[in-house]
Design a protein around this motif. Structure first.
Motif, PDB file in Angstrom:
ATOM      1  N   UNK A 177       0.931  -0.742  -0.251  1.00 20.86           N
ATOM      2  CA  UNK A 177       0.237   0.039   0.152  1.00 20.86           C
ATOM      3  C   UNK A 177       1.013   1.600   0.026  1.00 20.86           C
ATOM      4  N   UNK A 178       2.121   0.997   1.342  1.00 22.24           N
ATOM      5  CA  UNK A 178       2.988   2.316   1.104  1.00 22.24           C
ATOM      6  C   UNK A 178       3.552   3.021  -0.319  1.00 22.24           C
ATOM      7  N   UNK A 179       4.016   1.812  -1.070  1.00 25.29           N
ATOM      8  CA  UNK A 179       4.550   1.609  -2.213  1.00 25.29           C
ATOM      9  C   UNK A 179       3.577   1.757  -2.888  1.00 25.29           C
ATOM     10  N   UNK A 180       2.084   1.660  -3.244  1.00 21.74           N
ATOM     11  CA  UNK A 180       1.373   1.808  -4.438  1.00 21.74           C
ATOM     12  C   UNK A 180       1.181   3.261  -4.284  1.00 21.74           C
ATOM     13  N   UNK A 181       1.181   3.962  -2.637  1.00 20.43           N
ATOM     14  CA  UNK A 181       0.575   5.309  -2.157  1.00 20.43           C
ATOM     15  C   UNK A 181       1.135   6.530  -2.981  1.00 20.43           C
ATOM     16  N   UNK A 182       3.456   5.900  -2.764  1.00 15.46           N
ATOM     17  CA  UNK A 182       3.995   6.547  -3.368  1.00 15.46           C
ATOM     18  C   UNK A 182       4.275   7.083  -4.423  1.00 15.46           C
ATOM     19  N   UNK A 183       3.897   6.176  -5.249  1.00 16.42           N
ATOM     20  CA  UNK A 183       3.726   6.173  -6.527  1.00 16.42           C
ATOM     21  C   UNK A 183       3.314   7.251  -7.123  1.00 16.42           C
ATOM     22  N   UNK A 184       1.922   6.306  -6.725  1.00 14.13           N
ATOM     23  CA  UNK A 184       1.079   7.322  -7.003  1.00 14.13           C
ATOM     24  C   UNK A 184       1.647   8.815  -7.048  1.00 14.13           C
ATOM     25  N   UNK A 185       2.046   9.178  -5.723  1.00 14.41           N
ATOM     26  CA  UNK A 185       2.465  10.363  -5.760  1.00 14.41           C
ATOM     27  C   UNK A 185       3.289  10.868  -6.569  1.00 14.41           C
ATOM     28  N   UNK A 186       4.258   9.989  -7.268  1.00 11.56           N
ATOM     29  CA  UNK A 186       5.802  10.458  -7.974  1.00 11.56           C
ATOM     30  C   UNK A 186       5.018  11.250  -8.998  1.00 11.56           C
ATOM     31  N   UNK A 187       3.415   9.655  -9.890  1.00 13.64           N
ATOM     32  CA  UNK A 187       3.226  10.191 -11.424  1.00 13.64           C
ATOM     33  C   UNK A 187       2.738  11.125 -11.106  1.00 13.64           C
ATOM     34  N   UNK A 188       1.955  11.786  -9.798  1.00 12.31           N
ATOM     35  CA  UNK A 188       1.571  12.600 -10.081  1.00 12.31           C
ATOM     36  C   UNK A 188       2.363  13.629 -10.285  1.00 12.31           C
ATOM     37  N   UNK A 189       2.939  13.406  -9.439  1.00  9.62           N
ATOM     38  CA  UNK A 189       4.163  14.794  -8.612  1.00  9.62           C
ATOM     39  C   UNK A 189       4.536  15.269 -10.338  1.00  9.62           C
TER      40      UNK A 189
END
Length: 245
Positions: free
Chosen positions: A173-185
Motif C-alpha cells: 500500500x505504501x509503495x502504491x501511494x508513493x508511486x501515485x504521488x510520484x506519477x502525479x508530481x
C-alpha cells in the motif's frame, strides 16, 4: 500401471496464428507461475526456449525484451535471463506517460488517491504510534517554515502522506501511494492559486483532525485537501505555475 501425464507440460509447441512474440510472452509467464519460479531464479537459455516452443530465436528474444521492460524478466550480461523481482516502477512509468497525454487521467488519479486515503484513515489513526505522530509534527513544522518563505515543499508533502499510513504495516500500500504521488508530481501541471501557505494549511488541517481522534473529521479534511486540487485540475486551460498536492 501407466503414470498419468501432467495436465500441462512445462513447455509446448505454440500456435503461430497470433504474433509469436505475444504468444511466447504469455507462455513464459505461465511457465514461471507453473514452475513456482521466484525472483532471481534462472530461465532456460534463449536457444532452448526457441527449440521447446518451436519458434525462432528472434521471437523468443523479442518476447524476453518485452518482459524485461515490465520487470518480469532480468537479463544479466554474461550470465543469462532471470526472473525479475516485483516492482511497481514499470507500471508507473507507463502511468506517468499516460498522465502527460491525458488530462482526464490525471484528475482520475487524484480522485483515486482521495478515495483510498479517506477510506483508510480511520484504521491508520487507530494504529498510529506516538513516534509517527512526532514525525508528522516535525514534518509539518518543516512545511510551515518553507511556506512562510514562499518556498514549495514537495519532499515534505511526500513524506507527510507516507507517514499517515506507515503504521498500517502494509508495504505494498505504501509503495502504491508513493508511486501515485510520484506519477502525479511528475505529470501534474503546477496549480494556479495554490500558494505554499494554502498547501501547508491543508496538510495542517489533516493532522489536526487525525490528532483529534475523530475519523469522520479526518475523512472530511482529506476530502477537502483533494477537492481543492481537483478544482484546479477541472479545466486544463486553468493549469498555471503553482504546487502539486
Amino acid at each position: 500401471m501407466v503414470e498419468q501425464e501432467d495436465a500441462r507440460p512445462a513447455f509446448r509447441r505454440l500456435d503461430q496464428a497470433r504474433p509469436l512474440h505475444l504468444v511466447v510472452q504469455q507462455e513464459i509467464r505461465a511457465y514461471i507461475l507453473d514452475q513456482g519460479l521466484r525472483p532471481g531464479d534462472p530461465l532456460k537459455p534463449e536457444a532452448e526456449l526457441a527449440r521447446l516452443f518451436g519458434v525462432s530465436r528472434s521471437s523468443v528474444r523479442e518476447a524476453v525484451k518485452a518482459l524485461e521492460s515490465i520487470g518480469v524478466l532480468e537479463t544479466r550480461r554474461g550470465s543469462g535471463v532471470y526472473v525479475g523481482g516485483f516492482s511497481f516502477a514499470p507500471l508507473f512509468d507507463h502511468l506517468h506517460y499516460g498522465l502527460l497525454q491525458e488530462h482526464r487521467a490525471l484528475r482520475e488519479l487524484v480522485a483515486l488517491r482521495k478515495a483510498l486515503e479517506a477510506d483508510l484513515i480511520a484504521e491508520a489513526m487507530r494504529v498510529m504510534s506516538p513516534g509517527t505522530v512526532a514525525e508528522l509534527r516535525e514534518n509539518l513544522d518543516e512545511m510551515r517554515n518553507l511556506a512562510e518563505r514562499g518556498a514549495g515543499f514537495a519532499e515534505q508533502d511526500r513524506r507527510f502522506h507516507q507517514l499517515l499510513f506507515r503504521d498500517l504495516g502494509n508495504s505494498m500500500l505504501l509503495r502504491l501511494f508513493d508511486q501515485f504521488w510520484l506519477a502525479f508530481h511528475a505529470a501534474s501541471p503546477p496549480l494556479r492559486g495554490r500558494t505554499p501557505l494554502a498547501a501547508y494549511r491543508s496538510h495542517a488541517a489533516i493532522l489536526e483532525t487525525v490528532l483529534s481522534g475523530d475519523p469522520d473529521r479526518a475523512r472530511v479534511a482529506i476530502h477537502d485537501h483533494y477537492r481543492g486540487i481537483e478544482a484546479k485540475l477541472a479545466d486544463p486551460a486553468e493549469a498555471q505555475p503553482g504546487l502539486a498536492p
